[in-house]
Design a protein around this motif. Structure first.
Motif, PDB file in Angstrom:
ATOM      1  N   SER A 143       1.256   1.156 -11.102  1.00  0.00           N
ATOM      2  CA  SER A 143       0.624   0.057 -11.826  1.00  0.00           C
ATOM      3  C   SER A 143       1.051  -1.283 -11.264  1.00  0.00           C
ATOM      4  O   SER A 143       1.990  -1.363 -10.465  1.00  0.00           O
ATOM      5  CB  SER A 143       1.019   0.124 -13.314  1.00  0.00           C
ATOM      6  N   VAL A 144       0.337  -2.322 -11.682  1.00  0.00           N
ATOM      7  CA  VAL A 144       0.832  -3.690 -11.509  1.00  0.00           C
ATOM      8  C   VAL A 144       1.119  -4.212 -12.910  1.00  0.00           C
ATOM      9  O   VAL A 144       0.412  -3.858 -13.864  1.00  0.00           O
ATOM     10  CB  VAL A 144      -0.178  -4.606 -10.778  1.00  0.00           C
ATOM     11  N   ARG A 145       2.149  -5.035 -13.044  1.00  0.00           N
ATOM     12  CA  ARG A 145       2.493  -5.532 -14.381  1.00  0.00           C
ATOM     13  C   ARG A 145       3.040  -6.950 -14.310  1.00  0.00           C
ATOM     14  O   ARG A 145       3.510  -7.377 -13.256  1.00  0.00           O
ATOM     15  CB  ARG A 145       3.487  -4.605 -15.064  1.00  0.00           C
ATOM     16  N   LYS A 156     -26.974  -2.382   6.135  1.00  0.00           N
ATOM     17  CA  LYS A 156     -27.438  -2.481   4.743  1.00  0.00           C
ATOM     18  C   LYS A 156     -26.339  -2.087   3.760  1.00  0.00           C
ATOM     19  O   LYS A 156     -26.469  -2.328   2.566  1.00  0.00           O
ATOM     20  CB  LYS A 156     -28.607  -1.523   4.528  1.00  0.00           C
ATOM     21  N   PHE A 157     -25.291  -1.418   4.241  1.00  0.00           N
ATOM     22  CA  PHE A 157     -24.255  -0.950   3.321  1.00  0.00           C
ATOM     23  C   PHE A 157     -22.931  -1.625   3.633  1.00  0.00           C
ATOM     24  O   PHE A 157     -22.470  -1.620   4.782  1.00  0.00           O
ATOM     25  CB  PHE A 157     -24.118   0.581   3.410  1.00  0.00           C
ATOM     26  N   PHE A 158     -22.342  -2.235   2.623  1.00  0.00           N
ATOM     27  CA  PHE A 158     -21.062  -2.899   2.822  1.00  0.00           C
ATOM     28  C   PHE A 158     -20.157  -2.683   1.616  1.00  0.00           C
ATOM     29  O   PHE A 158     -20.584  -2.177   0.570  1.00  0.00           O
ATOM     30  CB  PHE A 158     -21.242  -4.392   3.135  1.00  0.00           C
ATOM     31  N   PHE A 159     -18.913  -3.080   1.793  1.00  0.00           N
ATOM     32  CA  PHE A 159     -17.874  -2.818   0.805  1.00  0.00           C
ATOM     33  C   PHE A 159     -17.942  -3.786  -0.375  1.00  0.00           C
ATOM     34  O   PHE A 159     -18.072  -4.998  -0.203  1.00  0.00           O
ATOM     35  CB  PHE A 159     -16.514  -2.941   1.492  1.00  0.00           C
ATOM     36  N   GLY A 160     -17.865  -3.234  -1.570  1.00  0.00           N
ATOM     37  CA  GLY A 160     -17.699  -4.022  -2.800  1.00  0.00           C
ATOM     38  C   GLY A 160     -16.913  -3.127  -3.730  1.00  0.00           C
ATOM     39  O   GLY A 160     -17.430  -2.119  -4.203  1.00  0.00           O
ATOM     40  N   SER A 161     -15.640  -3.444  -3.958  1.00  0.00           N
ATOM     41  CA  SER A 161     -14.746  -2.462  -4.609  1.00  0.00           C
ATOM     42  C   SER A 161     -15.120  -2.165  -6.058  1.00  0.00           C
ATOM     43  O   SER A 161     -14.811  -1.110  -6.567  1.00  0.00           O
ATOM     44  CB  SER A 161     -13.299  -2.949  -4.553  1.00  0.00           C
ATOM     45  N   ASP A 162     -15.752  -3.121  -6.738  1.00  0.00           N
ATOM     46  CA  ASP A 162     -15.926  -3.014  -8.193  1.00  0.00           C
ATOM     47  C   ASP A 162     -14.589  -2.734  -8.866  1.00  0.00           C
ATOM     48  O   ASP A 162     -14.529  -2.031  -9.882  1.00  0.00           O
ATOM     49  CB  ASP A 162     -16.967  -1.942  -8.563  1.00  0.00           C
ATOM     50  N   SER A 163     -13.528  -3.270  -8.271  1.00  0.00           N
ATOM     51  CA  SER A 163     -12.219  -3.133  -8.917  1.00  0.00           C
ATOM     52  C   SER A 163     -12.307  -3.782 -10.297  1.00  0.00           C
ATOM     53  O   SER A 163     -12.683  -4.945 -10.419  1.00  0.00           O
ATOM     54  CB  SER A 163     -11.151  -3.826  -8.070  1.00  0.00           C
ATOM     55  N   ALA A 164     -11.995  -3.003 -11.320  1.00  0.00           N
ATOM     56  CA  ALA A 164     -12.249  -3.465 -12.697  1.00  0.00           C
ATOM     57  C   ALA A 164     -11.025  -3.180 -13.565  1.00  0.00           C
ATOM     58  O   ALA A 164     -10.909  -2.114 -14.157  1.00  0.00           O
ATOM     59  CB  ALA A 164     -13.484  -2.761 -13.247  1.00  0.00           C
ATOM     60  N   PRO A 165     -10.080  -4.150 -13.594  1.00  0.00           N
ATOM     61  CA  PRO A 165      -8.841  -3.904 -14.324  1.00  0.00           C
ATOM     62  C   PRO A 165      -9.022  -3.917 -15.838  1.00  0.00           C
ATOM     63  O   PRO A 165      -9.728  -4.770 -16.376  1.00  0.00           O
ATOM     64  CB  PRO A 165      -7.943  -5.077 -13.885  1.00  0.00           C
ATOM     65  N   HIS A 166      -8.400  -2.973 -16.485  1.00  0.00           N
ATOM     66  CA  HIS A 166      -8.298  -2.934 -17.948  1.00  0.00           C
ATOM     67  C   HIS A 166      -6.830  -2.698 -18.272  1.00  0.00           C
ATOM     68  O   HIS A 166      -6.165  -1.925 -17.568  1.00  0.00           O
ATOM     69  CB  HIS A 166      -9.139  -1.794 -18.529  1.00  0.00           C
ATOM     70  N   SER A 202       4.644  -7.215 -20.353  1.00  0.00           N
ATOM     71  CA  SER A 202       3.776  -7.152 -21.533  1.00  0.00           C
ATOM     72  C   SER A 202       2.349  -6.718 -21.194  1.00  0.00           C
ATOM     73  O   SER A 202       1.600  -6.296 -22.070  1.00  0.00           O
ATOM     74  CB  SER A 202       3.745  -8.510 -22.244  1.00  0.00           C
ATOM     75  N   LEU A 203       1.964  -6.847 -19.925  1.00  0.00           N
ATOM     76  CA  LEU A 203       0.616  -6.431 -19.529  1.00  0.00           C
ATOM     77  C   LEU A 203       0.725  -5.585 -18.268  1.00  0.00           C
ATOM     78  O   LEU A 203       1.373  -5.979 -17.292  1.00  0.00           O
ATOM     79  CB  LEU A 203      -0.252  -7.665 -19.248  1.00  0.00           C
ATOM     80  N   GLU A 204       0.090  -4.424 -18.310  1.00  0.00           N
ATOM     81  CA  GLU A 204       0.189  -3.482 -17.197  1.00  0.00           C
ATOM     82  C   GLU A 204      -1.203  -2.903 -16.930  1.00  0.00           C
ATOM     83  O   GLU A 204      -1.944  -2.580 -17.862  1.00  0.00           O
ATOM     84  CB  GLU A 204       1.167  -2.369 -17.589  1.00  0.00           C
ATOM     85  N   VAL A 205      -1.535  -2.795 -15.632  1.00  0.00           N
ATOM     86  CA  VAL A 205      -2.821  -2.208 -15.240  1.00  0.00           C
ATOM     87  C   VAL A 205      -2.541  -1.041 -14.295  1.00  0.00           C
ATOM     88  O   VAL A 205      -1.844  -1.206 -13.285  1.00  0.00           O
ATOM     89  CB  VAL A 205      -3.718  -3.257 -14.530  1.00  0.00           C
ATOM     90  N   GLY A 206      -3.072   0.117 -14.634  1.00  0.00           N
ATOM     91  CA  GLY A 206      -2.841   1.309 -13.813  1.00  0.00           C
ATOM     92  C   GLY A 206      -3.724   1.315 -12.580  1.00  0.00           C
ATOM     93  O   GLY A 206      -4.912   0.979 -12.644  1.00  0.00           O
ATOM     94  N   LEU A 207      -3.125   1.655 -11.450  1.00  0.00           N
ATOM     95  CA  LEU A 207      -3.876   1.734 -10.194  1.00  0.00           C
ATOM     96  C   LEU A 207      -4.468   3.121 -10.015  1.00  0.00           C
ATOM     97  O   LEU A 207      -3.869   4.123 -10.425  1.00  0.00           O
ATOM     98  CB  LEU A 207      -2.937   1.453  -9.023  1.00  0.00           C
ATOM     99  N   SER A 208      -5.614   3.151  -9.361  1.00  0.00           N
ATOM    100  CA  SER A 208      -6.212   4.422  -8.982  1.00  0.00           C
ATOM    101  C   SER A 208      -5.360   5.056  -7.885  1.00  0.00           C
ATOM    102  O   SER A 208      -4.879   4.362  -6.997  1.00  0.00           O
ATOM    103  CB  SER A 208      -7.621   4.141  -8.456  1.00  0.00           C
ATOM    104  N   ARG A 209      -5.190   6.360  -7.950  1.00  0.00           N
ATOM    105  CA  ARG A 209      -4.516   7.141  -6.905  1.00  0.00           C
ATOM    106  C   ARG A 209      -3.035   6.812  -6.729  1.00  0.00           C
ATOM    107  O   ARG A 209      -2.507   6.797  -5.591  1.00  0.00           O
ATOM    108  CB  ARG A 209      -5.239   6.994  -5.565  1.00  0.00           C
TER     109      ARG A 209
END
Ligand code: DOR
Ligand code: ZN
Length: 359
Positions: A333-335, A242-252, A340-347
């Motif tokens: 981060s990835v950029r 019943k439980f599976f992975f869904g990252s909800d990775s949400a870049p801002h 001109s656009l950069e998203v910070g990674l968790s951890r």
């Protein structure tokens, strides 16, 4: 298997059943990151601007995603809205759209067009059509507003609606997305096999005290207490399908994350599988899980197989991901190439497995 001592792991590709891939430049930046996190199948959230409420929009979005990274299977969803009628559901099912996401209005990023008031009443004909056509309903399971004063959470306040929905539509496949409390896990367990729960990487390592103060860790639902986090770790490694992975990775964009108000969303896509493994290792270190709890079979179930079964997908193909300890760390981060656009990674800076694909 002693995860801490394992130098090399070989797994089927992960299925990430909750991703935000955005649009425009942000989409172009994050879509090529999906496979770096060991993922070959994603369930794509529709909370774009404007939200994806028509089949044509969803198909056009999918073709944009495919042209950016053809090596990923994209499952598409519609955003539940008054324009999503039973006729649209029939059309969506015929077009291969996998499901519909329900956002209570005002609960999170781009939820302004979400459902208000008693959605069970307002959308019962839509849910009946979804049950008939076997589309999945994905729930952002929080009531909007301030947390109740009795110390319970916005997620717990939503759970009676999940139960009522399941009673009304027992065959409708429902996913309670990004479970963040022990109570949510229990609610999912108490429902029949048509109800599942997704678990993110970040809810396996964050708690509310950190998430409230670190913009890169701020998300909805807000991570909760250490005991809620530990209940999630146990569910993820329980073998319960019943439980599976869904990252909800949400870049801002990093620029917005450092401003006010801080937008909700934790970005993990580039290291999705690696961050789950890191959270499990840390749980073993804390004694929350034992070495014996985390087996090859359980990892495969949580990261890949349980979701594919629930979504009625075929088994993963022959490709494998290989994870090895090489002292690699999560980048800050990835950029974009021009910066001109950069998203910070968790951890950022955490030591994780290095990941490569073998066919
Ligand atoms: O933290 C979150 N960010 N939670 C959501 O439900 C939406 C997401 C986003 O789109 O940024
Ligand atoms: Zn989300």
């Amino acid at each position: 298997m002693k995860l801490r001592d394992v130098q090399r792991l070989e797994l089927p590709p992960s299925a990430d059943m909750h991703v935000h891939l955005r649009q425009g430049q942000l989409m172009e930046l994050v879509v090529p990151e999906i496979r770096k996190g060991g993922v070959d199948t994603v369930y794509v959230m529709p909370n774009l601007q404007p939200p994806i409420t028509t089949v044509a929009q969803a198909l056009e979005y999918r073709s944009q995603l495919q042209s950016l990274e053809p090596g990923v299977q994209y499952l598409m969803s519609l955003y539940l809205h008054p324009s999503v009628t039973p006729e649209v559901i029939a059309e969506a099912a015929a077009a291969g759209i996998a499901g519909v996401k329900l956002y209570p209005q005002g609960v999170t990023t781009n939820s302004e067009s979400g459902v208000a008031g008693d959605f069970l009443e307002a959308y019962s004909s839509v849910f009946a059509a979804m049950e008939k056509h076997d589309l999945v309903l994905n729930l952002h399971g929080e009531v909007p507003g301030s947390p109740p004063t009795d110390g319970t959470s916005l997620e717990e306040a939503f759970l009676p609606q999940l139960k009522k929905l399941h009673e009304m539509f027992p065959r409708l496949r429902v996913v309670l997305e990004h479970c963040s409390t022990a109570a949510a896990l229990d609610a999912v367990r108490s429902c029949g096999p048509s109800v599942a729960g997704s678990i993110t990487a970040h809810h396996l390592y964050l708690t509310g005290d950190v998430s409230e103060v670190d913009p890169l860790a701020f998300c909805k639902p807000i991570p909760k207490s250490p005991s809620d986090r530990d209940a999630l770790l146990k569910a993820a490694s329980s073998g319960d399908s019943k439980f599976f992975f869904g990252s909800d990775s949400a870049p801002h964009p990093l620029a917005s994350k450092t401003g006010r108000p801080v937008p909700a969303g934790v970005y993990t896509q580039s290291a999705a599988t690696q961050l789950v493994l890191l959270a499990l290792e840390e749980a073993i270190d804390r004694g929350v899980l034992s070495e014996q709890d985390v087996t090859q079979e359980l990892l495969e179930e949580f990261l890949s197989r349980a979701a594919r079964r629930f979504y009625k997908l075929s088994d993963p193909g022959p490709a494998r991901i290989v994870l090895e300890r090489q002292g690699e760390t999560i980048p800050a981060s990835v950029r974009t190439a021009d910066g001109s656009l950069e998203v910070g990674l968790s951890r950022a800076g955490a030591v994780v497995f290095s990941l490569r694909w073998v066919s």
